[in-house]
Design a protein around this motif. Structure first.
Motif, PDB file in Angstrom:
ATOM      1  N   LEU A 124       2.498  -3.626   8.110  1.00 47.45           N
ATOM      2  CA  LEU A 124       2.503  -2.230   8.002  1.00 47.45           C
ATOM      3  C   LEU A 124       1.392  -1.905   7.045  1.00 47.45           C
ATOM      4  O   LEU A 124       1.146  -2.307   5.981  1.00 47.45           O
ATOM      5  N   ARG A 125       0.483  -1.183   7.708  1.00 48.30           N
ATOM      6  CA  ARG A 125      -0.794  -0.739   7.048  1.00 48.30           C
ATOM      7  C   ARG A 125      -1.298   0.577   7.096  1.00 48.30           C
ATOM      8  O   ARG A 125      -0.851   1.353   8.162  1.00 48.30           O
ATOM      9  N   HIS A 126      -1.769   1.410   6.240  1.00 49.17           N
ATOM     10  CA  HIS A 126      -2.422   2.643   6.066  1.00 49.17           C
ATOM     11  C   HIS A 126      -3.666   2.458   5.469  1.00 49.17           C
ATOM     12  O   HIS A 126      -3.750   2.045   4.534  1.00 49.17           O
ATOM     13  N   ILE A 127      -4.650   3.309   6.162  1.00 53.19           N
ATOM     14  CA  ILE A 127      -6.049   3.186   5.336  1.00 53.19           C
ATOM     15  C   ILE A 127      -6.143   4.483   4.831  1.00 53.19           C
ATOM     16  O   ILE A 127      -6.263   5.752   5.532  1.00 53.19           O
ATOM     17  N   ARG A 164       3.110  -0.713   2.153  1.00 52.87           N
ATOM     18  CA  ARG A 164       3.291   0.343   1.311  1.00 52.87           C
ATOM     19  C   ARG A 164       2.721   0.267  -0.154  1.00 52.87           C
ATOM     20  O   ARG A 164       2.751   0.969  -1.040  1.00 52.87           O
ATOM     21  N   SER A 165       1.724  -0.757   0.009  1.00 45.96           N
ATOM     22  CA  SER A 165       1.139  -0.925  -1.704  1.00 45.96           C
ATOM     23  C   SER A 165      -0.367  -1.218  -1.509  1.00 45.96           C
ATOM     24  O   SER A 165      -0.934  -1.642  -0.352  1.00 45.96           O
ATOM     25  N   PRO A 166      -1.088  -0.505  -2.361  1.00 50.34           N
ATOM     26  CA  PRO A 166      -2.744  -0.706  -2.294  1.00 50.34           C
ATOM     27  C   PRO A 166      -3.075  -2.026  -2.288  1.00 50.34           C
ATOM     28  O   PRO A 166      -3.382  -2.694  -3.609  1.00 50.34           O
ATOM     29  N   ALA A 167      -3.433  -2.770  -1.201  1.00 46.44           N
ATOM     30  CA  ALA A 167      -3.597  -4.064  -1.312  1.00 46.44           C
ATOM     31  C   ALA A 167      -5.328  -4.479  -1.229  1.00 46.44           C
ATOM     32  O   ALA A 167      -5.707  -5.616  -1.512  1.00 46.44           O
ATOM     33  N   VAL A 168      -6.101  -3.640  -0.649  1.00 47.14           N
ATOM     34  CA  VAL A 168      -7.493  -3.847  -0.319  1.00 47.14           C
ATOM     35  C   VAL A 168      -8.095  -2.643  -0.526  1.00 47.14           C
ATOM     36  O   VAL A 168      -8.298  -1.730  -0.106  1.00 47.14           O
TER      37      VAL A 168
END
Length: 179
Positions: A124-127, A164-168
């Motif tokens: 689950l990702r969002h850019i 839902r967490s800022p990973a990259v």
């Protein structure tokens, strides 16, 4: 955070900022010239965007990497699979605590571009697009992207949220393209 501060933070992960980028200016996405605007001003994975633009798969070449605990950083080049021409330079800072061991292991294998790994594992990702940059290439970036030193190209700063967490945190710079 100021985009140029974030740029400095990422460019000093592996090399001196001057060797990589001679000068960078934060510009409004609407003012980026085509085809860079279509390549950079969006909230999609650059892997997919570059493959669509160049009409072929892209391969990743990891130039340098470092890991301290869950924080993994790497310097990469994406190259067209058809002729090995570089299409994108990238700096990546990834916090592995937001993904599974399988995702981490595939990224650490250094064989597959990051975007393709996240898509394949259905993370689950969002850019979040942070900034568009007009970049004058320093000697290192010019050599890596096979372009003239001091040549102008464009890039972006972005953050990928995984689950839902800022990973990259990313710096993604396009190779120089004809207008």
């Amino acid at each position: 955070m100021n985009p140029l501060d974030e740029l400095s933070r990422l460019t000093t992960l592996f090399s001196s900022p001057g060797a990589l980028i001679e000068h960078a200016e934060h510009i409004p996405g609407a003012l980026a010239p085509e085809p860079y605007k279509s390549l950079l001003v969006h909230e999609h994975h650059m892997t997919v965007t570059m493959e669509q633009f160049h009409g072929c798969k892209v391969n990743v070449e990891v130039l340098d990497e470092s890991q301290q605990g869950d924080i993994y950083t790497r310097k990469i080049i994406l190259k067209r699979s058809t002729d090995n021409v570089p299409v994108q330079f990238g700096l990546v800072r990834f916090d592995f605590k937001y993904v599974t061991a399988a995702v981490r292991d595939e990224i650490m294998a250094r064989q597959t571009p990051l975007g393709r790994v996240l898509i394949r594992h259905n993370v689950l990702r969002h850019i979040d697009l942070g900034a568009i940059l007009e970049i004058s290439a320093g000697p290192e970036l010019a050599a890596l992207l096979q372009m003239p030193e001091h040549g102008i190209t464009y890039g972006r700063l972005a953050t990928i949220f995984c689950n839902r967490s800022p990973a990259v945190d990313l710096l993604e710079v396009s190779s120089q393209l004809p207008a």
